[in-house]
Design a protein around this motif. Structure first.
Motif, PDB file in Angstrom:
ATOM      1  N   THR A   1      22.699 -12.255 -19.984  1.00 32.39           N
ATOM      2  CA  THR A   1      21.882 -13.093 -20.859  1.00 32.39           C
ATOM      3  C   THR A   1      22.502 -14.473 -20.959  1.00 32.39           C
ATOM      4  OG1 THR A   1      21.083 -11.243 -22.191  1.00 32.39           O
ATOM      5  CG2 THR A   1      21.014 -13.409 -23.210  1.00 32.39           C
ATOM      6  N   LEU A   2      21.668 -15.492 -20.845  1.00 32.55           N
ATOM      7  CA  LEU A   2      22.097 -16.880 -21.009  1.00 32.55           C
ATOM      8  C   LEU A   2      21.121 -17.570 -21.953  1.00 32.55           C
ATOM      9  CD1 LEU A   2      24.161 -19.026 -20.000  1.00 32.55           C
ATOM     10  CD2 LEU A   2      22.431 -19.681 -18.303  1.00 32.55           C
ATOM     11  N   GLU A   3      21.657 -18.333 -22.913  1.00 40.36           N
ATOM     12  CA  GLU A   3      20.791 -18.991 -23.902  1.00 40.36           C
ATOM     13  C   GLU A   3      21.372 -20.354 -24.290  1.00 40.36           C
ATOM     14  OE1 GLU A   3      19.738 -16.583 -27.234  1.00 40.36           O
ATOM     15  OE2 GLU A   3      19.340 -18.283 -28.556  1.00 40.36           O
ATOM     16  N   TYR A   4      20.482 -21.354 -24.378  1.00 35.12           N
ATOM     17  CA  TYR A   4      20.855 -22.686 -24.863  1.00 35.12           C
ATOM     18  C   TYR A   4      20.046 -22.991 -26.104  1.00 35.12           C
ATOM     19  CZ  TYR A   4      21.324 -27.765 -25.153  1.00 35.12           C
ATOM     20  OH  TYR A   4      21.563 -29.041 -25.595  1.00 35.12           O
ATOM     21  N   ASP A   5      20.737 -23.447 -27.171  1.00 36.23           N
ATOM     22  CA  ASP A   5      20.090 -23.773 -28.443  1.00 36.23           C
ATOM     23  C   ASP A   5      20.429 -25.202 -28.841  1.00 36.23           C
ATOM     24  OD1 ASP A   5      19.178 -20.922 -29.603  1.00 36.23           O
ATOM     25  OD2 ASP A   5      21.127 -20.696 -28.649  1.00 36.23           O
ATOM     26  N   TYR A   6      19.437 -25.925 -29.362  1.00 35.71           N
ATOM     27  CA  TYR A   6      19.624 -27.322 -29.745  1.00 35.71           C
ATOM     28  C   TYR A   6      18.884 -27.592 -31.046  1.00 35.71           C
ATOM     29  CZ  TYR A   6      19.479 -32.443 -29.542  1.00 35.71           C
ATOM     30  OH  TYR A   6      19.604 -33.780 -29.830  1.00 35.71           O
ATOM     31  N   GLN A   7      19.596 -28.165 -32.024  1.00 32.90           N
ATOM     32  CA  GLN A   7      19.001 -28.511 -33.314  1.00 32.90           C
ATOM     33  C   GLN A   7      19.004 -30.022 -33.477  1.00 32.90           C
ATOM     34  OE1 GLN A   7      21.127 -27.172 -36.802  1.00 32.90           O
ATOM     35  NE2 GLN A   7      19.318 -27.258 -38.114  1.00 32.90           N
ATOM     36  N   ASN A   8      17.835 -30.617 -33.562  1.00 31.98           N
ATOM     37  CA  ASN A   8      17.691 -32.047 -33.805  1.00 31.98           C
ATOM     38  C   ASN A   8      17.536 -32.262 -35.309  1.00 31.98           C
ATOM     39  OD1 ASN A   8      17.189 -34.766 -33.767  1.00 31.98           O
ATOM     40  ND2 ASN A   8      15.220 -34.627 -32.706  1.00 31.98           N
ATOM     41  N   VAL A   9      18.621 -32.678 -35.969  1.00 38.44           N
ATOM     42  CA  VAL A   9      18.612 -32.880 -37.425  1.00 38.44           C
ATOM     43  C   VAL A   9      18.120 -34.293 -37.693  1.00 38.44           C
ATOM     44  CG1 VAL A   9      19.974 -32.826 -39.543  1.00 38.44           C
ATOM     45  CG2 VAL A   9      20.543 -31.281 -37.653  1.00 38.44           C
ATOM     46  N   ARG A  10      16.877 -34.402 -38.103  1.00 39.42           N
ATOM     47  CA  ARG A  10      16.256 -35.707 -38.316  1.00 39.42           C
ATOM     48  C   ARG A  10      16.603 -36.299 -39.684  1.00 39.42           C
ATOM     49  NH1 ARG A  10      12.343 -37.182 -34.712  1.00 39.42           N
ATOM     50  NH2 ARG A  10      11.736 -35.633 -33.151  1.00 39.42           N
ATOM     51  N   ASN A  11      16.813 -35.429 -40.673  1.00 33.94           N
ATOM     52  CA  ASN A  11      17.120 -35.903 -42.023  1.00 33.94           C
ATOM     53  C   ASN A  11      17.867 -34.796 -42.758  1.00 33.94           C
ATOM     54  OD1 ASN A  11      17.086 -36.646 -44.785  1.00 33.94           O
ATOM     55  ND2 ASN A  11      15.148 -37.741 -44.550  1.00 33.94           N
ATOM     56  N   LEU A  12      19.061 -35.117 -43.262  1.00 33.03           N
ATOM     57  CA  LEU A  12      19.831 -34.171 -44.055  1.00 33.03           C
ATOM     58  C   LEU A  12      20.259 -34.878 -45.332  1.00 33.03           C
ATOM     59  CD1 LEU A  12      21.213 -31.416 -44.401  1.00 33.03           C
ATOM     60  CD2 LEU A  12      23.204 -32.371 -43.197  1.00 33.03           C
ATOM     61  N   ASN A  13      19.574 -34.544 -46.422  1.00 35.39           N
ATOM     62  CA  ASN A  13      19.861 -35.161 -47.719  1.00 35.39           C
ATOM     63  C   ASN A  13      19.876 -36.685 -47.643  1.00 35.39           C
ATOM     64  OD1 ASN A  13      20.273 -32.623 -49.062  1.00 35.39           O
ATOM     65  ND2 ASN A  13      22.232 -32.481 -47.985  1.00 35.39           N
ATOM     66  N   GLY A  14      18.910 -37.237 -46.900  1.00 33.17           N
ATOM     67  CA  GLY A  14      18.772 -38.683 -46.794  1.00 33.17           C
ATOM     68  C   GLY A  14      19.482 -39.302 -45.610  1.00 33.17           C
ATOM     69  N   SER A  15      20.387 -38.569 -44.954  1.00 35.97           N
ATOM     70  CA  SER A  15      21.084 -39.107 -43.788  1.00 35.97           C
ATOM     71  C   SER A  15      20.277 -38.826 -42.530  1.00 35.97           C
ATOM     72  CB  SER A  15      22.468 -38.468 -43.660  1.00 35.97           C
ATOM     73  OG  SER A  15      23.092 -38.901 -42.463  1.00 35.97           O
ATOM     74  N   ALA A  61      18.058 -11.555 -28.216  1.00 38.22           N
ATOM     75  CA  ALA A  61      17.403 -10.511 -29.013  1.00 38.22           C
ATOM     76  C   ALA A  61      18.002 -10.395 -30.418  1.00 38.22           C
ATOM     77  CB  ALA A  61      17.464  -9.160 -28.297  1.00 38.22           C
ATOM     78  N   TYR A  62      18.210 -11.562 -31.057  1.00 42.48           N
ATOM     79  CA  TYR A  62      18.792 -11.604 -32.405  1.00 42.48           C
ATOM     80  C   TYR A  62      20.170 -10.957 -32.446  1.00 42.48           C
ATOM     81  CZ  TYR A  62      14.226 -13.061 -34.315  1.00 42.48           C
ATOM     82  OH  TYR A  62      13.067 -13.732 -34.605  1.00 42.48           O
ATOM     83  N   ALA A  63      20.969 -11.174 -31.422  1.00 39.87           N
ATOM     84  CA  ALA A  63      22.342 -10.674 -31.441  1.00 39.87           C
ATOM     85  C   ALA A  63      23.060 -11.224 -32.666  1.00 39.87           C
ATOM     86  CB  ALA A  63      23.078 -11.092 -30.175  1.00 39.87           C
ATOM     87  N   VAL A  64      23.715 -10.344 -33.399  1.00 38.39           N
ATOM     88  CA  VAL A  64      24.370 -10.740 -34.640  1.00 38.39           C
ATOM     89  C   VAL A  64      25.460 -11.770 -34.378  1.00 38.39           C
ATOM     90  CG1 VAL A  64      25.717  -9.888 -36.594  1.00 38.39           C
ATOM     91  CG2 VAL A  64      23.846  -8.512 -35.667  1.00 38.39           C
ATOM     92  N   GLN A  65      26.118 -11.653 -33.246  1.00 37.34           N
ATOM     93  CA  GLN A  65      27.215 -12.553 -32.915  1.00 37.34           C
ATOM     94  C   GLN A  65      26.719 -13.690 -32.034  1.00 37.34           C
ATOM     95  OE1 GLN A  65      30.597 -10.437 -31.285  1.00 37.34           O
ATOM     96  NE2 GLN A  65      31.850 -11.381 -32.861  1.00 37.34           N
ATOM     97  N   TYR A  66      26.715 -14.882 -32.581  1.00 32.80           N
ATOM     98  CA  TYR A  66      26.505 -16.141 -31.877  1.00 32.80           C
ATOM     99  C   TYR A  66      25.048 -16.617 -31.817  1.00 32.80           C
ATOM    100  CZ  TYR A  66      31.307 -15.128 -30.419  1.00 32.80           C
ATOM    101  OH  TYR A  66      32.636 -14.796 -30.394  1.00 32.80           O
ATOM    102  N   GLU A  67      24.047 -15.749 -31.735  1.00 30.04           N
ATOM    103  CA  GLU A  67      22.694 -16.305 -31.758  1.00 30.04           C
ATOM    104  C   GLU A  67      22.392 -16.812 -33.169  1.00 30.04           C
ATOM    105  OE1 GLU A  67      18.856 -15.471 -29.252  1.00 30.04           O
ATOM    106  OE2 GLU A  67      19.003 -13.980 -30.832  1.00 30.04           O
ATOM    107  N   PRO A  68      21.964 -18.073 -33.314  1.00 29.64           N
ATOM    108  CA  PRO A  68      21.811 -18.680 -34.644  1.00 29.64           C
ATOM    109  C   PRO A  68      20.528 -18.246 -35.368  1.00 29.64           C
ATOM    110  CG  PRO A  68      21.518 -20.322 -32.915  1.00 29.64           C
ATOM    111  CD  PRO A  68      21.797 -19.034 -32.223  1.00 29.64           C
TER     112      PRO A  68
END
Length: 390
Positions: A302-316, A143-150
């Motif tokens: 509450t349990l939550e898993y978050d995953y960010q697939n960075v496909r391109n970061l400044n050309g990398s 629920a948009y917890a300030v601590q730890y939820e991205p």
């Protein structure tokens, strides 16, 4: 299980509470905790030559864990014929020091005025949350917890925007929201030579630059009962040099509640940031899944898993993908006072998925570093605190 509400949304639109002909309410939250975390470094800035330094453990007091500390005023007046005027002024503060959450800005969280019609919906003007942020509010496990939820990775650092016109309407189980900002108003210091292209939205409303620093978006929310669904879009156009970039996000999410005790939810957010030359600065896919479980009427897990697939970061295209596992236990002593424990483990990023791909936005906005130190690929944090609502 408690019914989750859009506490940050336009006042009154999503609730059926009765009001007097004219009313003003003082409200707020005070949330403070003690936190331990390891392997933390400094936020990369020009002052340290973009070097986070060596890793250290830290034990500190924070303001904001389950929710950001804030106080506010909200009011409305019955104008007759199904029409009301309304306003909200909401100020964030640091409960551990008493300082303003945002320097030189008293009502940094919300500041708007508007009209609401029983037939035609609500129209508001001022500093407000984006449509995408509001659309996803009931589909985030913490629920948009300030601590730890991205939050910043999910919705962008511009999830509150200045100079915004917002329209919202409810028709049965469907809520529709749309907004336009004439000047987003977010300005954060660079955390790499490329960070301004990712993070800065500027103050906007500059003569001769109609596109620069503008933002807009829309959300559609469907909640007929135990099942819920949303689809959301957000865009803002940060000024870069003499031009402007384009930062876009599209999100979909769903939830389902079992037996009034367990709510499972998850979603996907597509993101693409381009600079003033239409070159890709960041392209990522973000996924989350989690659940709330009401163990007893007073005890929620509450349990939550978050995953960010960075496909391109400044050309990398070979960036290690950040992920995080978050757990929270909250015990209600009363309707207004909660005790809670939160913990999170992050990999290939700092807590809240702090990394170059996020521009270290959470650290800059919260005035607390969650940046990983040099050579560190993981971080863990544990916090215990108390929240009081008034």
């Amino acid at each position: 299980m408690r019914e989750r509400i859009l506490t940050c949304a336009a006042v009154g639109l999503f609730s059926g509470a009765a009001h007097a002909q004219s009313s003003v309410t003082l409200y707020g939250v005070v949330d403070t905790n003690l936190e331990y975390m390891n392997r933390v470094g400094s936020v990369p800035l020009p002052t340290n030559l973009y070097n986070p330094g060596a890793g250290h453990s830290v034990t500190r007091m924070n303001s904001g864990g389950v929710a950001g500390s804030r106080w506010g005023l909200r009011g409305e007046e019955d104008l007759g014929a199904g029409m009301k005027s309304l306003f909200v002024l909401e100020s964030g503060f640091q409960a551990d020091t008493g300082a303003l959450e945002m320097n030189n800005t008293l009502f940094d969280r919300q500041a708007y005025v508007g009209l609401r019609s029983n037939k035609f919906g609500q129209l508001t003007f001022g500093r407000q949350y984006t449509s995408l942020f509001l659309g996803l509010a009931n589909f985030m496990p913490a629920a948009y917890a300030v601590q730890y939820e991205p939050i910043g990775v999910i919705a962008g650092p511009n999830f509150r925007e200045n100079n915004t016109v917002q329209y919202a309407a409810v028709a049965g189980p469907v809520t529709a929201i749309a907004h336009w900002s004439f000047g987003v108003g977010i300005t954060l210091p660079p955390t790499s030579p490329f960070a301004q292209q990712v993070m800065v939205g500027g103050n906007g409303e500059v003569p001769g630059r109609a596109r620069g620093d503008t933002g807009y978006g829309a959300a559609l929310i469907y909640t007929p009962g135990a099942f819920g669904f949303t689809i959301d879009y957000d865009q803002y156009n940060p000024s870069i040099a003499q031009g402007s970039g384009t930062n876009r996000r599209v999100a979909v999410a769903a939830s389902y509640t079992f037996d009034g005790k367990t709510k499972v939810m998850g979603g996907y957010r597509w993101g693409q940031n381009k600079d003033q030359h239409s070159l890709t600065v960041l392209r990522d896919d973000y996924y989350w899944v989690g659940a709330n479980y009401q163990l007893t009427p007073a005890f929620e897990l509450t349990l939550e898993y978050d995953y960010q697939n960075v496909r391109n970061l400044n050309g990398s295209v070979t960036v290690a993908n950040p992920w995080q596992l978050l757990f929270m236990a909250k015990y209600s002593l009363s309707k207004r006072t909660d005790l809670y424990v939160s913990t999170a483990y992050a990999r290939n990023a700092g807590l809240m998925l702090e990394s170059a791909a996020s521009g270290y936005g959470a650290s800059l906005l919260l005035n607390n570093t969650y940046a990983p130190a040099n050579g560190q690929t993981s971080m863990i944090g544990v916090a215990a605190g108390v929240r009081h609502i008034f």
